[in-house]
Structure formats: C-alpha cells, structure tokens
Design a protein around this motif. Structure first.
Motif, PDB file in Angstrom:
ATOM      1  N   ASP A 342       0.766  -1.018   0.029  1.00  0.00           N
ATOM      2  CA  ASP A 342       0.024   0.352  -0.005  1.00  0.00           C
ATOM      3  C   ASP A 342       0.880   1.069   0.313  1.00  0.00           C
ATOM      4  O   ASP A 342       1.782   1.320   0.895  1.00  0.00           O
ATOM      5  CB  ASP A 342      -0.934   0.105   1.298  1.00  0.00           C
ATOM      6  CG  ASP A 342      -1.919  -0.897   1.298  1.00  0.00           C
ATOM      7  OD1 ASP A 342      -2.050  -1.698   0.135  1.00  0.00           O
ATOM      8  OD2 ASP A 342      -2.576  -1.077   2.291  1.00  0.00           O
ATOM      9  N   LEU A 343       0.545   2.163  -0.981  1.00  0.00           N
ATOM     10  CA  LEU A 343       1.420   3.244  -0.717  1.00  0.00           C
ATOM     11  C   LEU A 343       0.565   4.355  -0.090  1.00  0.00           C
ATOM     12  O   LEU A 343      -0.564   4.758  -0.300  1.00  0.00           O
ATOM     13  CB  LEU A 343       1.696   3.880  -2.346  1.00  0.00           C
ATOM     14  CG  LEU A 343       2.347   5.268  -2.228  1.00  0.00           C
ATOM     15  CD1 LEU A 343       3.736   5.008  -1.857  1.00  0.00           C
ATOM     16  CD2 LEU A 343       2.406   5.878  -3.590  1.00  0.00           C
ATOM     17  N   GLU A 344       1.439   4.877   1.214  1.00  0.00           N
ATOM     18  CA  GLU A 344       0.852   5.444   2.080  1.00  0.00           C
ATOM     19  C   GLU A 344       0.811   6.977   1.912  1.00  0.00           C
ATOM     20  O   GLU A 344       2.244   7.404   1.360  1.00  0.00           O
ATOM     21  CB  GLU A 344       1.085   5.267   3.426  1.00  0.00           C
ATOM     22  CG  GLU A 344       0.315   4.175   4.092  1.00  0.00           C
ATOM     23  CD  GLU A 344      -1.048   4.195   4.495  1.00  0.00           C
ATOM     24  OE1 GLU A 344      -1.311   5.440   5.210  1.00  0.00           O
ATOM     25  OE2 GLU A 344      -1.923   3.265   4.400  1.00  0.00           O
ATOM     26  N   ALA A 345       0.250   8.205   1.761  1.00  0.00           N
ATOM     27  CA  ALA A 345       0.584   9.449   1.860  1.00  0.00           C
ATOM     28  C   ALA A 345       1.093   9.969   3.037  1.00  0.00           C
ATOM     29  O   ALA A 345       0.849   9.413   4.012  1.00  0.00           O
ATOM     30  CB  ALA A 345      -0.481  10.400   1.580  1.00  0.00           C
ATOM     31  N   PRO A 346       2.263  11.152   3.148  1.00  0.00           N
ATOM     32  CA  PRO A 346       2.415  11.521   4.339  1.00  0.00           C
ATOM     33  C   PRO A 346       1.216  12.306   4.926  1.00  0.00           C
ATOM     34  O   PRO A 346       0.108  12.628   4.228  1.00  0.00           O
ATOM     35  CB  PRO A 346       3.387  12.651   3.912  1.00  0.00           C
ATOM     36  CG  PRO A 346       3.582  12.605   2.271  1.00  0.00           C
ATOM     37  CD  PRO A 346       2.475  11.675   1.701  1.00  0.00           C
ATOM     38  N   ASP A 347       1.700  12.904   6.000  1.00  0.00           N
ATOM     39  CA  ASP A 347       0.544  13.739   6.868  1.00  0.00           C
ATOM     40  C   ASP A 347      -0.855  13.165   7.083  1.00  0.00           C
ATOM     41  O   ASP A 347      -1.884  13.820   7.126  1.00  0.00           O
ATOM     42  CB  ASP A 347       0.519  15.203   6.160  1.00  0.00           C
ATOM     43  CG  ASP A 347       1.748  15.784   6.085  1.00  0.00           C
ATOM     44  OD1 ASP A 347       2.491  15.671   7.053  1.00  0.00           O
ATOM     45  OD2 ASP A 347       2.024  16.207   5.190  1.00  0.00           O
ATOM     46  N   GLY A 348      -0.905  11.979   7.249  1.00  0.00           N
ATOM     47  CA  GLY A 348      -2.188  11.291   7.530  1.00  0.00           C
ATOM     48  C   GLY A 348      -3.265  11.177   6.469  1.00  0.00           C
ATOM     49  O   GLY A 348      -4.295  11.183   6.791  1.00  0.00           O
ATOM     50  N   PHE A 349      -2.776  11.409   5.119  1.00  0.00           N
ATOM     51  CA  PHE A 349      -3.751  11.343   3.962  1.00  0.00           C
ATOM     52  C   PHE A 349      -4.085  10.227   3.515  1.00  0.00           C
ATOM     53  O   PHE A 349      -4.974   9.925   2.611  1.00  0.00           O
ATOM     54  CB  PHE A 349      -3.272  12.266   2.995  1.00  0.00           C
ATOM     55  CG  PHE A 349      -3.420  13.634   3.072  1.00  0.00           C
ATOM     56  CD1 PHE A 349      -4.843  14.599   2.970  1.00  0.00           C
ATOM     57  CD2 PHE A 349      -2.584  14.617   3.757  1.00  0.00           C
ATOM     58  CE1 PHE A 349      -4.749  15.764   3.197  1.00  0.00           C
ATOM     59  CE2 PHE A 349      -2.803  15.881   3.938  1.00  0.00           C
ATOM     60  CZ  PHE A 349      -3.940  16.645   3.779  1.00  0.00           C
ATOM     61  N   GLY A 350      -3.637   9.107   4.136  1.00  0.00           N
ATOM     62  CA  GLY A 350      -3.984   7.887   3.961  1.00  0.00           C
ATOM     63  C   GLY A 350      -3.470   7.196   2.831  1.00  0.00           C
ATOM     64  O   GLY A 350      -2.556   7.456   2.168  1.00  0.00           O
ATOM     65  N   GLU A 351      -4.045   5.735   2.436  1.00  0.00           N
ATOM     66  CA  GLU A 351      -3.424   5.153   1.393  1.00  0.00           C
ATOM     67  C   GLU A 351      -4.029   5.525  -0.125  1.00  0.00           C
ATOM     68  O   GLU A 351      -5.202   5.837  -0.385  1.00  0.00           O
ATOM     69  CB  GLU A 351      -4.183   3.603   1.601  1.00  0.00           C
ATOM     70  CG  GLU A 351      -3.756   2.594   0.597  1.00  0.00           C
ATOM     71  CD  GLU A 351      -4.805   1.465   0.540  1.00  0.00           C
ATOM     72  OE1 GLU A 351      -5.258   0.916   1.746  1.00  0.00           O
ATOM     73  OE2 GLU A 351      -5.125   0.811  -0.489  1.00  0.00           O
ATOM     74  N   LEU A 352      -2.972   5.827  -0.689  1.00  0.00           N
ATOM     75  CA  LEU A 352      -3.010   6.287  -2.126  1.00  0.00           C
ATOM     76  C   LEU A 352      -3.107   5.092  -2.960  1.00  0.00           C
ATOM     77  O   LEU A 352      -4.113   5.285  -4.047  1.00  0.00           O
ATOM     78  CB  LEU A 352      -1.901   7.166  -2.434  1.00  0.00           C
ATOM     79  CG  LEU A 352      -1.606   8.363  -1.758  1.00  0.00           C
ATOM     80  CD1 LEU A 352      -0.138   9.047  -2.113  1.00  0.00           C
ATOM     81  CD2 LEU A 352      -2.703   9.413  -1.910  1.00  0.00           C
ATOM     82  N   ILE A 353      -2.214   4.098  -3.130  1.00  0.00           N
ATOM     83  CA  ILE A 353      -2.493   3.331  -4.014  1.00  0.00           C
ATOM     84  C   ILE A 353      -2.463   1.831  -3.313  1.00  0.00           C
ATOM     85  O   ILE A 353      -1.946   1.632  -2.236  1.00  0.00           O
ATOM     86  CB  ILE A 353      -1.020   3.237  -4.520  1.00  0.00           C
ATOM     87  CG1 ILE A 353      -1.010   4.552  -5.481  1.00  0.00           C
ATOM     88  CG2 ILE A 353      -1.029   1.871  -5.573  1.00  0.00           C
ATOM     89  CD1 ILE A 353       0.123   4.544  -6.349  1.00  0.00           C
ATOM     90  N   GLY A 354      -3.278   0.910  -3.661  1.00  0.00           N
ATOM     91  CA  GLY A 354      -3.136  -0.475  -3.103  1.00  0.00           C
ATOM     92  C   GLY A 354      -2.731  -1.283  -4.439  1.00  0.00           C
ATOM     93  O   GLY A 354      -3.187  -1.434  -5.796  1.00  0.00           O
ATOM     94  N   GLY A 355      -1.630  -2.205  -4.352  1.00  0.00           N
ATOM     95  CA  GLY A 355      -1.446  -3.112  -5.273  1.00  0.00           C
ATOM     96  C   GLY A 355      -0.494  -4.308  -4.942  1.00  0.00           C
ATOM     97  O   GLY A 355      -0.208  -4.644  -3.642  1.00  0.00           O
ATOM     98  N   SER A 356      -0.203  -5.212  -5.718  1.00  0.00           N
ATOM     99  CA  SER A 356       0.234  -6.444  -5.791  1.00  0.00           C
ATOM    100  C   SER A 356       0.776  -7.405  -6.898  1.00  0.00           C
ATOM    101  O   SER A 356       0.428  -7.012  -7.934  1.00  0.00           O
ATOM    102  CB  SER A 356      -0.658  -7.417  -4.757  1.00  0.00           C
ATOM    103  OG  SER A 356      -1.603  -8.041  -6.004  1.00  0.00           O
TER     104      SER A 356
END
Ligand code: 4AD
Ligand code: MG
Length: 428
Positions: A342-356
C-alpha cells in the motif's frame, strides 16, 4: 456585441485594448452613479466599473450575485484593483438574472453539500477541480508515454474483487450482480492480449463508515502488467506519483498556494519511496505506544501516527495473507505474507495506492478463496485464464480523490470530486 470573447485570465496581455467579456457576477456593489462588479469566468476574476451613461447601467445596478452577463469595455491597469486590472464598461447585457444566491461565506457545510450544484462555483471547489483535471491528464500521459493501452472494463459484475462487505448489490434482470469494486480481475485477462493496460474508471464501495477518507463512488486509475515483478510495479508507482505531483506543481503553483498546500514538501515528492514491511509498521507503532496486532488493517488514526515518521509517500509491504485479497501472490520468503504494497501519503492522508503481484497457481487461488470464504463459482472464468499460458504479473490501483485530497491539502475527500457520494449523500 461581437462574437469574440477574451478569457479573464488573458486580460493582462490586453491593456489599453477594447475587449468583450462574459461570465458571472462574483461580487457587486453600487452607488448612485456607479456599479463595481467583480466578474468571474473559469479563468479568473476581474473588477469592472459601470458608470451612469454606459449601456445597460440600470441592469448592472439591479443584477444580483451569480447573474450571467456579457459586456464590452476597455482594459486599464489599476494597482488598486485586486488583479491589477480594471475594465471600464461601455456596454453590458444581462444573460441570466440570478435570484438571491443562497450561499455565502460561513454557510453550514451540510447546506453547501445540499446545494452542491451551486457550491461547485466556489473558488475552492473550482480550483480543486482544475487540479484534479490536470492530475487525470498527467496519469493518461504517464501511461501512454510508456506504451500502455487504455481499456474500459465493466461496471456491473458478479464478483467481489475486494471482499463482500462493501459490495453494492444490484438486481440484474432478476439475477444478483454488483457494482464493481475494481477493474483488476478483468484486467488480468486483458494482459494476455495487450500486456500493459490501464483504466481510469469509477469504483464502488458500500462503505458503512463515515470517515473523511471514504466515498461510496470514487475514481481509480489502475494498471496491470504482464511479466512484471512486484518490485518493478513499485518502481512504476513511484514514477507515476512523482510525474503527477511535478506536473501539478509546474502548472498550478499559484492555485496550490491558494489552497494552502505545502509546495516545498510537494517539490520533494520524487522516488525512491521507502519500503516498510508490515512487520516493521507494528514495531514503529508499538514504540509510539499504539497497539496493533498481526493481521489488523491500519485505522485512520494509526495511519496518521505512522505517517509522522515519513516526509514523502511510503510503501507498506508484505502484509499478512489474511489481511489482504485472495488474488495476491504468496511471498516465497515468508509464506505468512503476500507480495503486496500500500502506498501511504504523508501527513495522514491515508492510502493512495493498493497493489500486488498476482497469484497464478489455481490450487493456491482455490485455497485462498477458501480462507476468505469466497464462493468460487463466479470466478470460474478468472481461474480459466490461468489454464492458457499464464505469466507472472502485477498491478495496482490508485484512488484519484485520495491523491487530489493529499496534493490539494483538503480536509475531506468529498471536496476532491464534483458530486460526492457517501453513506448519507446521493443528492444532488
Ligand atoms: O486498495 P484497493 O482496495 O485495491 C484494489 O481495488 C485493487 N484491486 C487495485 C489493483 O490492484 N488494481 O483500492 C485501491 C485504492 C486505494 O488505495 C484507495 O486510494 C482507493 O482505491 N480507495 C478509495 N478511495 C475513496 N473511497 C473509498 N471508499 C476507497 N476505497 C479504496
Ligand atoms: Mg487497499
């Protein structure tokens, strides 16, 4: 009046000239022999002065905010005007008279949402929508430059790509069907024909939670690649996010400033992004005094606490099998986990991307479905793909509103889309 109109944003080049403008009244103020109005179009605002004697003066005095009009006048430099330019109007014609506009500064946010068809005219929303448009353009550009084919995928399906709890059920001519949660499963079929695919489309999640991060209908940019390793997919995600952020900065630094975005921080958004195994996430949180046990998903608060440790977006990799979807490839180095991120954004903006990376072995897929209590029947065609020249592959999905929310520094995801759909809102 002539047919040629100057966009307000281009008036700086027309000082001393006669111009025709058209737009909406943003603000208006009148005295006995003069009306000052600020005219708005999609490119900007400009102060216009209508003096007694100008054609249409009486109408200018009466017209309320948001009335639409056409005018002609001359462009003057005026340091006292907010944009340094002022129009002296010769001729003005109201096109659409406005009633008293129901919204003003300080209007309750719920009322703004009930009147979303009007509140999208606000500076904040229209600026965000412009940036969102640039974001989508940059994503198309990114994939097309790299030889990806754009495909379209069905919105109505029989499958729960991301699990049954957030499915929107649909009566499909008497048969049960769902609004799609993701195009991914169909994309996995497509890569055997086109190898590198992307799709930008709406996705639907019956999210029961009321958070500032969740929509019931959101847009996603998803990519799927044949012959792709997990690490190659992460590199592509890094490059895509960097490209989008740098493109927005180039085009919209003024607008970003207006929205209160942190430009210095955005300028640093270039790969590589840190890869943090799930196992380490638990340790980091534990040191911060936050309990999270193996197999749990991150809550919003945990995401926020974790993101304090990172200046740029960061990947959380190698999640426990039970926490992730059935199609993810088992990690050969640790069979309790899957090759995902999961790609997480800084500053608590949450998950930007889910991949596998994707599982290609039908036996293991069947076992995963059992683990996740999924009925394999609607997935027969998906398993069939694996019987005809299956290849290693990987892909990911980006949430367009999450990305917009983070780049524009918005408090709530609903402002990243024109007409938000949430648990308590499907109007207007
Ligand atoms: O992590 P998700 O569930 O992944 C998938 O759907 C995969 N099938 C993608 C793939 O591999 N092709 O969703 C992808 C992204 C999330 O990271 C998040 O940014 C966004 O979609 N997202 C939402 N955005 C707004 N509202 C919601 N309810 C969202 N759910 C997911
Ligand atoms: Mg996810």
């Amino acid at each position: 009046m002539k047919n040629e109109y100057t966009p307000i944003g281009e008036l700086g080049k027309k000082v001393g000239e006669k111009v025709n403008l058209r737009g909406w009244i943003y603000r208006t103020r009148s005295s006995k022999d003069m009306t000052f109005l600020v005219l708005r179009d999609s490119t900007g605002t400009v102060q216009c002065i209508v003096k007694e004697g100008a054609k249409g003066f009486d109408d200018a005095q009466k017209a309320l905010r948001e009335s639409s009009l056409m005018l002609s006048g001359t462009v003057h430099e005026d340091p006292r005007a907010p944009t340094g330019i002022e129009i002296r109007v010769n001729d003005l014609e109201i096109v659409g008279w406005a009633e008293t506009f129901p919204l003003k500064e300080g209007t309750n946010p719920e009322v703004l949402l009930d009147k979303r068809h009007l509140s999208i005219r606000s500076r904040k929303i229209s600026t965000t929508l412009k940036i969102r448009s640039t974001i989508l353009g940059a994503i198309h550009e990114f994939f097309r430059e790299r030889g990806f084919y754009e495909v379209q995928s069905p919105s109505i399906t029989k499958m729960a790509c991301e699990g049954g709890s957030t499915l929107f059920k649909l009566d499909y001519f008497g048969e049960e069907a769902y609004l799609t949660q993701s195009w991914q499963l169909h994309a996995e079929a497509g890569i055997h024909a086109l190898e590198k695919l992307y799709c930008i489309a709406p996705a639907f999640r019956a999210e029961k939670s009321r958070t500032r991060m969740h929509l019931a209908e959101y847009w996603t940019a998803e990519a799927e690649l044949a012959w792709c390793t997990h690490e190659e997919s992460l590199k592509l995600q890094e490059d895509m996010i960097s490209h989008v952020v740098q493109t927005v900065l180039k085009k919209h630094s003024k607008e970003l400033q207006e929205l209160g975005a942190d430009i210095k921080k955005l300028e640093k958004v270039k790969g590589p992004f840190k890869r943090v195994p799930y196992r380490e996430v638990l340790e980091i949180l534990k040191k911060d005094g936050i309990r999270m046990k193996w197999g749990d998903d991150l809550t919003g608060l945990q995401e926020k606490a974790l993101s304090k440790h990172f200046q740029k977006p960061f990947f959380i990799t190698n999640w426990p099998k039970e926490a992730k979807a059935f199609y993810m490839l088992e990690n050969p180095k640790d069979k309790r986990t899957v090759l995902c991120a999961d790609l997480e954004a800084p500053d608590g903006f949450g998950e930007l991307i889910g991949g596998s990376a994707r599982e290609t072995d039908n036996k293991r897929l069947m076992a995963n479905m059992k683990l996740h209590k999924i009925d394999p029947k609607p997935y027969e065609w998906y398993l069939d793909i694996r019987k005809f020249g299956s290849v290693p592959h990987a892909g990911f999905g980006l949430g367009i509103e999450r990305l917009t929310m983070w780049i524009c520094n918005l408090d709530h995801i609903r402002d990243a889309i024109e007409f938000p759909r949430t648990i308590n809102r499907v109007y207007p």
